[in-house]
Scaffold this active site. Structure first.
Site, PDB file in Angstrom:
ATOM      1  N   TYR A   1      -8.464   4.677 -27.725  1.00 24.21           N
ATOM      2  CA  TYR A   1      -8.902   5.363 -28.944  1.00 24.21           C
ATOM      3  C   TYR A   1     -10.112   4.625 -29.509  1.00 24.21           C
ATOM      4  O   TYR A   1     -10.083   3.389 -29.607  1.00 24.21           O
ATOM      5  CB  TYR A   1      -7.730   5.304 -29.927  1.00 24.21           C
ATOM      6  CG  TYR A   1      -7.910   6.014 -31.236  1.00 24.21           C
ATOM      7  CD1 TYR A   1      -7.578   7.360 -31.376  1.00 24.21           C
ATOM      8  CD2 TYR A   1      -8.376   5.334 -32.349  1.00 24.21           C
ATOM      9  CE1 TYR A   1      -7.714   8.000 -32.580  1.00 24.21           C
ATOM     10  CE2 TYR A   1      -8.521   5.970 -33.570  1.00 24.21           C
ATOM     11  CZ  TYR A   1      -8.189   7.300 -33.673  1.00 24.21           C
ATOM     12  OH  TYR A   1      -8.321   7.932 -34.873  1.00 24.21           O
TER      13      TYR A   1
ATOM     14  N   ARG B   1       6.270  -8.063 -17.576  1.00 21.98           N
ATOM     15  CA  ARG B   1       6.390  -7.728 -19.000  1.00 21.98           C
ATOM     16  C   ARG B   1       7.785  -7.261 -19.420  1.00 21.98           C
ATOM     17  O   ARG B   1       8.056  -7.161 -20.606  1.00 21.98           O
ATOM     18  CB  ARG B   1       5.345  -6.661 -19.369  1.00 21.98           C
ATOM     19  CG  ARG B   1       3.909  -7.126 -19.128  1.00 21.98           C
ATOM     20  CD  ARG B   1       3.588  -8.430 -19.827  1.00 21.98           C
ATOM     21  NE  ARG B   1       2.178  -8.794 -19.627  1.00 21.98           N
ATOM     22  CZ  ARG B   1       1.590  -9.836 -20.212  1.00 21.98           C
ATOM     23  NH1 ARG B   1       2.274 -10.620 -21.021  1.00 21.98           N
ATOM     24  NH2 ARG B   1       0.322 -10.115 -19.963  1.00 21.98           N
TER      25      ARG B   1
ATOM     26  N   ASP C   1      -1.101   2.685 -10.358  1.00 17.32           N
ATOM     27  CA  ASP C   1      -0.287   3.120  -9.229  1.00 17.32           C
ATOM     28  C   ASP C   1       1.064   2.409  -9.287  1.00 17.32           C
ATOM     29  O   ASP C   1       1.256   1.456 -10.053  1.00 17.32           O
ATOM     30  CB  ASP C   1      -1.011   2.912  -7.895  1.00 17.32           C
ATOM     31  CG  ASP C   1      -1.338   1.467  -7.635  1.00 17.32           C
ATOM     32  OD1 ASP C   1      -0.404   0.644  -7.590  1.00 17.32           O
ATOM     33  OD2 ASP C   1      -2.534   1.133  -7.486  1.00 17.32           O
TER      34      ASP C   1
ATOM     35  N   ARG D   1     -14.750   3.199 -33.306  1.00 18.07           N
ATOM     36  CA  ARG D   1     -16.155   3.382 -33.694  1.00 18.07           C
ATOM     37  C   ARG D   1     -16.359   4.842 -34.072  1.00 18.07           C
ATOM     38  O   ARG D   1     -17.189   5.176 -34.911  1.00 18.07           O
ATOM     39  CB  ARG D   1     -17.090   3.077 -32.521  1.00 18.07           C
ATOM     40  CG  ARG D   1     -17.090   1.660 -32.088  1.00 18.07           C
ATOM     41  CD  ARG D   1     -18.093   1.461 -30.981  1.00 18.07           C
ATOM     42  NE  ARG D   1     -19.463   1.568 -31.473  1.00 18.07           N
ATOM     43  CZ  ARG D   1     -20.533   1.698 -30.683  1.00 18.07           C
ATOM     44  NH1 ARG D   1     -20.395   1.765 -29.387  1.00 18.07           N
ATOM     45  NH2 ARG D   1     -21.739   1.773 -31.210  1.00 18.07           N
TER      46      ARG D   1
ATOM     47  N   THR E   1       0.791  -1.237   0.000  1.00 20.59           N
ATOM     48  CA  THR E   1       0.000   0.000   0.000  1.00 20.59           C
ATOM     49  C   THR E   1       0.828   1.295   0.000  1.00 20.59           C
ATOM     50  O   THR E   1       0.405   2.257  -0.632  1.00 20.59           O
ATOM     51  CB  THR E   1      -1.034  -0.015   1.149  1.00 20.59           C
ATOM     52  OG1 THR E   1      -0.405  -0.519   2.336  1.00 20.59           O
ATOM     53  CG2 THR E   1      -2.208  -0.920   0.819  1.00 20.59           C
TER      54      THR E   1
ATOM     55  N   ARG F   1      -4.742  -7.338 -20.036  1.00 18.83           N
ATOM     56  CA  ARG F   1      -4.982  -8.356 -19.007  1.00 18.83           C
ATOM     57  C   ARG F   1      -4.608  -7.842 -17.612  1.00 18.83           C
ATOM     58  O   ARG F   1      -5.013  -8.410 -16.620  1.00 18.83           O
ATOM     59  CB  ARG F   1      -4.181  -9.623 -19.332  1.00 18.83           C
ATOM     60  CG  ARG F   1      -4.543 -10.276 -20.648  1.00 18.83           C
ATOM     61  CD  ARG F   1      -5.996 -10.694 -20.682  1.00 18.83           C
ATOM     62  NE  ARG F   1      -6.324 -11.537 -19.545  1.00 18.83           N
ATOM     63  CZ  ARG F   1      -6.021 -12.833 -19.427  1.00 18.83           C
ATOM     64  NH1 ARG F   1      -5.416 -13.445 -20.423  1.00 18.83           N
ATOM     65  NH2 ARG F   1      -6.354 -13.516 -18.358  1.00 18.83           N
TER      66      ARG F   1
END
Ligand code: FAD
Length: 310
Positions: A121, A231, A220, A124, A89, A112
C-alpha cells in the site's frame, strides 16, 4: 479488523463469482478464497489466488504428461520423500498469493524474506487509516534475561495498564499530527483552507512502527514453507507468529500432503550436529555423558537435552 461496507461488498462480489477452468482447483482452499482471517487487533490474512496442488508437485517431480494414475498413497510417499531429502524445485511449481494487513514492525521482519513478490500500500499516494497495534494485555512481558531476542515474565496490573496507556497515547498523538499536517478530509478537500496540506509522503514520517500497512505477497510453496518454518517457530516474535499460524492453516487446506510432510520433516523435526549425533549414539550405548565430556558447548548441550526432553 473492521472492513468498510464497500470492502466487504467487494469481497462478497469476488466470492460470488465462478470461473470455468481446465486447471485443477482445490475445493478446500476455494472455500476460503478472498475471505479475511483476523490476526492481531486490526490485521488479517486472505488468500487471493493460488496455482497448483499436491498433484502438481508430483507431476513436476515425475515430469509427467498428465495427472497420472498412481494411488494417493504413492503420491503422498513421493512428497514425503522429496521433503525428507530437501528437494525444492517440485514445490516451487505451486504458487500462492496473499493479501495481508500487518503492523509496520511485523512487515519489517516479513520483508526480509526476499524470495517473494510484494506490492505494498502506498502511503505516498493514499492516506493511512487510524489503525495501530495495541497488544493484548496477556502479551505484555519484560525483556527476557537469557534470550536477548525475546520476552520474559508477564507484566500485569497497574504496570501493564501504564504500558497500554502510553502506547495508545503516543499513537493517538502521532496520528493527530499526521492528520493535521495532511489537512485533508475524506474527500481530499482542505479542512482549513487557510493552511497548506503537507504531501502524504512527508506527513507519514512521524507515524510509528505499530501503525498498520498492507500488501499483496506472492510466493511459491517451497519458499512459503521456508518462511513458515522460521516464522511459525517459537523463536519468532509472537506477532509475526500469529500471521504464520493462520497461513499454516491455509497451507493445510491447499496442499494437505505437502503440509503433513512439512510438519513431519521440517516444522516439528530437528537438525542435529555431528557431535550431537555422536552424543546420542553414546547414550544409546548406555554411556553416562555430562556436558563437559560431550564435546558440545553449554548452550548446545542445553538445546540437545531440550530436544530429547531431558
Ligand atoms: C527468529 C529470527 C530472528 C532474526 N533476527 C534477525 C536480526 O537480529 N537481524 C537481522 O538483520 N535479521 C534477523 N532475522 C532475519 C533473518 O536473518 C533472515 O534475513 C530472514 O529470516 C529471511 O530468511 P532467508 O534469507 O532465509 O529468506 P529468503 O530471503 O526468503 O531467502 C530464502 C533462501 O533463498 C536463498 N537466498 C535468497 N536471497 C539470497 C541471496 N541474495 N544470496 C544467496 N542466497 C539467497 C537463501 O538460501 C535463503 O535461505 C531473524 C529471523 C528470525 C526467524
Amino acid at each position: 479488523m473492521p472492513l468498510t461496507e464497500q470492502q466487504q461488498a467487494e469481497i462478497e462480489a469476488a466470492r460470488a463469482q465462478r470461473a470455468e477452468t481446465r486447471r485443477p482447483t482445490v475445493p478446500a482452499l476455494e472455500g476460503l478464497l478472498y475471505q479475511p482471517f483476523q490476526v492481531l487487533d486490526h490485521g488479517f490474512v486472505r488468500v487471493i489466488d493460488y496455482m497448483g496442488d499436491d498433484a502438481a508437485i508430483v507431476q513436476a517431480a515425475r515430469v509427467s504428461y498428465g495427472r497420472g494414475t498412481r494411488r494417493v498413497s504413492e503420491d503422498a510417499g513421493l512428497i514425503r520423500y522429496l521433503m525428507r531429502h530437501r528437494h525444492s524445485t517440485p514445490f516451487e511449481m505451486c504458487e500462492i498469493k496473499y493479501h495481508v494487513k500487518l503492523p509496520i514492525f511485523v512487515a519489517r521482519q516479513w520483508i526480509r524474506h526476499r524470495t517473494a513478490n510484494v506490492n505494498e500500500y502506498s502511503a505516498r499516494y493514499s492516506i493511512l487509516d487510524k489503525e495501530f497495534y495495541i497488544p493484548d494485555p496477556e502479551h505484555l512481558a519484560v525483556q527476557a534475561a537469557t534470550n536477548r531476542q525475546g520476552r520474559g515474565a508477564a507484566i500485569e496490573g497497574e504496570a501493564a495498564q501504564r504500558v497500554l496507556d502510553l502506547l495508545r497515547r503516543d499513537a493517538e498523538n502521532a496520528y493527530s499530527g499526521y492528520a493535521a499536517m495532511l489537512n485533508e478530509d475524506a474527500s481530499g478537500s482542505p479542512i482549513d483552507p487557510a493552511r497548506p496540506g503537507l504531501a502524504r509522503e512527508l506527513a507519514r514520517i512521524n507515524l510509528s512502527l505499530g501503525f498498520y500497512t498492507q500488501w499483496y505477497w506472492k510466493t511459491d510453496l517451497h519458499n512459503l514453507m521456508h518462511f513458515l518454518s522460521l516464522r511459525a517457530d517459537p523463536h519468532a516474535q509472537y506477532e509475526i507468529r500469529a500471521y504464520a499460524k493462520v497461513m499454516l492453516e491455509t497451507l493445510r487446506r491447499w496442499v494437505p500432503m505437502a503440509h503433513a510432510a512439512f510438519l513431519e520433516y521440517r516444522m516439528n523435526a530437528a537438525t542435529i550436529s555431528a557431535t550431537g549425533l555422536a552424543v546420542i549414539r553414546r547414550m544409546i550405548d548406555g554411556e553416562r555423558i555430562e556436558q563437559a565430556s560431550s564435546g558440545l558447548s553449554a548452550r548446545e548441550w542445553r538445546e540437545l537435552m531440550a530436544l530429547l526432553g531431558r
